[in-house]
Design a protein around this motif. Sequence first.
Motif, short mmCIF file in Angstrom:
data_model
loop_
_atom_site.label_atom_id
_atom_site.label_comp_id
_atom_site.label_asym_id
_atom_site.label_seq_id
_atom_site.Cartn_x
_atom_site.Cartn_y
_atom_site.Cartn_z
N GLN A 72 28.28 -69.02 40.13
CA GLN A 72 28.72 -69.79 39.23
C GLN A 72 28.57 -71.31 39.43
OE1 GLN A 72 30.85 -68.86 36.56
NE2 GLN A 72 29.90 -66.92 37.21
N GLU A 73 27.70 -71.83 40.50
CA GLU A 73 27.42 -72.97 40.72
C GLU A 73 26.54 -73.77 39.74
OE1 GLU A 73 26.28 -74.08 44.71
OE2 GLU A 73 27.57 -72.25 45.49
N PRO A 74 26.57 -75.03 39.40
CA PRO A 74 25.72 -75.70 38.58
C PRO A 74 24.46 -75.36 38.48
CG PRO A 74 27.39 -77.21 39.36
CD PRO A 74 27.35 -76.09 40.22
N ASN A 75 23.45 -75.39 37.60
CA ASN A 75 21.86 -75.00 37.92
C ASN A 75 21.22 -76.29 37.16
OD1 ASN A 75 22.20 -74.45 35.29
ND2 ASN A 75 22.10 -72.38 35.27
N SER A 76 21.95 -77.32 36.87
CA SER A 76 21.08 -78.48 36.31
C SER A 76 21.99 -79.87 36.56
CB SER A 76 20.96 -78.31 34.80
OG SER A 76 22.41 -78.22 34.16
N ARG A 77 21.28 -80.66 36.81
CA ARG A 77 21.76 -82.19 36.77
C ARG A 77 21.70 -82.73 35.30
NH1 ARG A 77 18.50 -85.57 39.43
NH2 ARG A 77 16.83 -84.00 39.65
N ALA A 78 22.68 -83.60 35.12
CA ALA A 78 22.67 -84.12 33.66
C ALA A 78 21.68 -84.93 33.24
CB ALA A 78 24.14 -85.41 33.77
N ARG A 79 21.13 -84.61 32.07
CA ARG A 79 20.08 -85.38 31.40
C ARG A 79 20.47 -86.67 30.80
NH1 ARG A 79 18.22 -80.30 27.70
NH2 ARG A 79 20.01 -79.67 28.49
N ALA A 80 19.57 -87.81 30.71
CA ALA A 80 19.52 -88.91 29.88
C ALA A 80 19.27 -88.71 28.79
CB ALA A 80 18.99 -90.01 30.91
N ILE A 81 20.37 -88.51 27.67
CA ILE A 81 20.07 -88.23 26.38
C ILE A 81 20.39 -89.72 25.57
CG2 ILE A 81 20.64 -87.01 24.43
CD1 ILE A 81 21.20 -84.66 26.27
N LYS A 82 19.37 -90.04 24.79
CA LYS A 82 19.43 -91.54 24.08
C LYS A 82 19.37 -90.87 22.48
CE LYS A 82 18.74 -93.98 27.79
NZ LYS A 82 18.21 -95.05 28.43
N VAL A 83 20.66 -91.42 21.82
CA VAL A 83 20.56 -90.92 20.46
C VAL A 83 20.47 -92.43 19.78
CG1 VAL A 83 22.19 -89.88 18.89
CG2 VAL A 83 22.14 -89.07 21.03
N ILE A 84 19.43 -92.36 18.82
CA ILE A 84 19.27 -93.53 18.32
C ILE A 84 19.46 -93.38 16.67
CG2 ILE A 84 17.50 -95.52 18.00
CD1 ILE A 84 16.26 -94.58 20.55
N ALA A 85 20.11 -94.29 16.20
CA ALA A 85 20.16 -94.37 14.59
C ALA A 85 18.88 -95.16 14.21
CB ALA A 85 21.45 -94.91 14.08
N LEU A 86 18.42 -94.67 12.96
CA LEU A 86 17.11 -95.28 12.58
C LEU A 86 17.28 -95.90 11.19
CD1 LEU A 86 14.38 -92.40 13.20
CD2 LEU A 86 15.08 -94.29 14.67
N ASP A 87 18.41 -95.93 10.69
CA ASP A 87 18.88 -96.66 9.43
C ASP A 87 20.05 -96.77 9.34
OD1 ASP A 87 20.00 -94.05 8.36
OD2 ASP A 87 17.91 -93.23 8.24
N THR A 88 20.66 -97.58 8.38
CA THR A 88 21.93 -97.79 8.28
C THR A 88 23.08 -96.50 7.94
OG1 THR A 88 21.18 -99.87 6.94
CG2 THR A 88 23.44 -99.55 6.88
N ALA A 89 22.62 -95.69 6.88
CA ALA A 89 23.35 -94.53 6.92
C ALA A 89 23.70 -93.68 8.04
CB ALA A 89 22.84 -93.69 5.83
N SER A 90 22.53 -93.58 8.75
CA SER A 90 22.92 -92.58 10.20
C SER A 90 23.38 -93.48 11.23
CB SER A 90 21.60 -92.49 10.66
OG SER A 90 20.78 -93.50 10.95
N GLU A 91 23.35 -94.64 11.14
CA GLU A 91 24.21 -95.59 11.95
C GLU A 91 25.69 -95.18 11.97
OE1 GLU A 91 23.59 -100.37 12.97
OE2 GLU A 91 24.81 -99.89 11.27
#
Lengths: 428, 158
Positions: free
Chosen positions: B19-38
């Motif tokens: 049951q122990e964790p098998n991963s460390r947190a990933r650095a995920i960057k979410v980037i909006a590319l336009d006004t609607a997605s912002e």
Amino acid sequence: MLKKEHSDLLTQTGPGTPMGQMFRRYWIPALLAEELPENDCPPVRVKLLSERLLAFRDSQGRYGLIDEFCAHRGVSLWFGRNEDCGLRCSYHGWKYDVSGQCIDVPSEPEGSEFPRRIKLKNYPLIELGGILWTYMGPPEAQPPQPEWEFATVPQTHTISTKRLQECNWLQGLEGGIDSSHVSFLHRSDLNTDPLFRNAPGNQFNLSDLRPVFEVVESPGGLYIGARRNADNGNYYWRITQWVIPNFTMIPPRGDHSLHGHFWVPIDDDNCWTWSYEYHPTRPLTEEELTAVREGKGVHAKADPATYRPLANKDNDYLMDRAAQKAGKTFSGVYGFGMQDASLQESMGPIVDRTKENLVPTDNGIIMARYRLLIAVKALADKGVSPPGIDTTHQKVRSAAIILPPDQPFKEAAKDAFVARPAVAPVSV
Amino acid sequence: MQSESARMSSRAEARFRIQEPNSRARAIKVIALDTASEAIVSRLAARPWQSATFLSAAAFPGATRDFSGQPKDLTIEAGTADLVVMVASPGGEAHAASTIGEACSARRVMTTGLVVGANPASEEAVSKTLSQLRPWSLMLVIADPDDYIDDMLTALRA
């Protein structure tokens, strides 16, 4: 009897349980070295202390014991490919080294840092005496490598076997230190088994069916002495070693090899019975090696793939009622090992110890439970390291000795209890 | 006796998985590319996440900023991630995709392009955005509901 809460304390060995925490302070036998016979050989599933693991040997001969399941989608890495210094999952190709570190995720860009963030639980795995040992406890408490004599004598002097036992580990252990059953359950085999027969002391076993027991605390566990009448008013002592938590050594017979067991929990309903056979001062003979491989002595013939004994509960242990009636075997089951295992398994996965009616000759069992409970609580409550970890506790021998009636065995045989290189066992 | 595989794939044996964790947190960057997605990414940024950060490059080539208004260097942000998720809407101007993609390519960072709100949009608008994202996305997803990204980020342990 034993209170239910105490029985639970001693029989439950999964992660987070007090007894499980204690087992995790020792090096324990995990596999026979023959199960990983060469570099890049197929991986082997290993379940220990209620944890599912996978053992493999990489291209450089390094051993790994890791979480059985791929961190990606949870498939078993038993299906994996063992190649190029790692185990590659057959599903999407994620690859792990012997430390459980992910070293390749093919879907990621080459050189991606992502694999470094994936690591499976792993435990060290070392080879010693033909056995692969693991330590599953906190890294900061990892003890020195084991120094059991059977595992440190030359390779020609030692051989070990393992077999599946379908009951809780404590039932196996309690059978191992229950010297009073030998005169009954095993009596028919003493003079025929190649690993026991023709020892001068056997006559005393068979002529005195009412042995007297003395249980004495040792640094690592217990000396369990069984006293029978010998010639000229002397006593014939057979002294079993028990080292906390799960090691026993049976008293020797003549110049036969020494032997004993470990009982290692697989989960709370099953354990591995490990049986070792060695001689401290000479290589094992071909006859002895053959006898071990044929399941004689304390060993049992088992399926080479599953290590389940060929005589097992699905075939009533090949019970031979005619042989029982004729006195060829006392219980109708053949072989010391399966005579013990069949009865211990018959008690159920975990026997209800609240219903027992123990007698004074069960004091070895009572004292062992007592010492285990103290050790478990001391570790859980105060962090006290349990007995048996100290390697001096492991350098022990059992003994068979004739003593005058006024000599306490603990004093008279104290040198016999210590494993000393090139010194023969004290045996009758 | 059943084979080992049969026994070990049973429900009873599943409880012995570690049951122990098998991963460390990933650095995920979410980037909006336009006004609607912002607007979508702004909504996501207001939720708690383990290891995700949210940026807007809608004003590209003007300043990239996070949703507290702090300016950010797009190249550095993309290059220091484990995974970059580029969010675009059909017909939007996804000009930042190439800059992000080049930074990720140089640092071997996984990229995912996500086109949200595709259903009501014209095929032409979707195609235009896809053509901007496709060269720089190792994974491309076209999703109609904009809350798909919530599930996706959760699944990726963001």
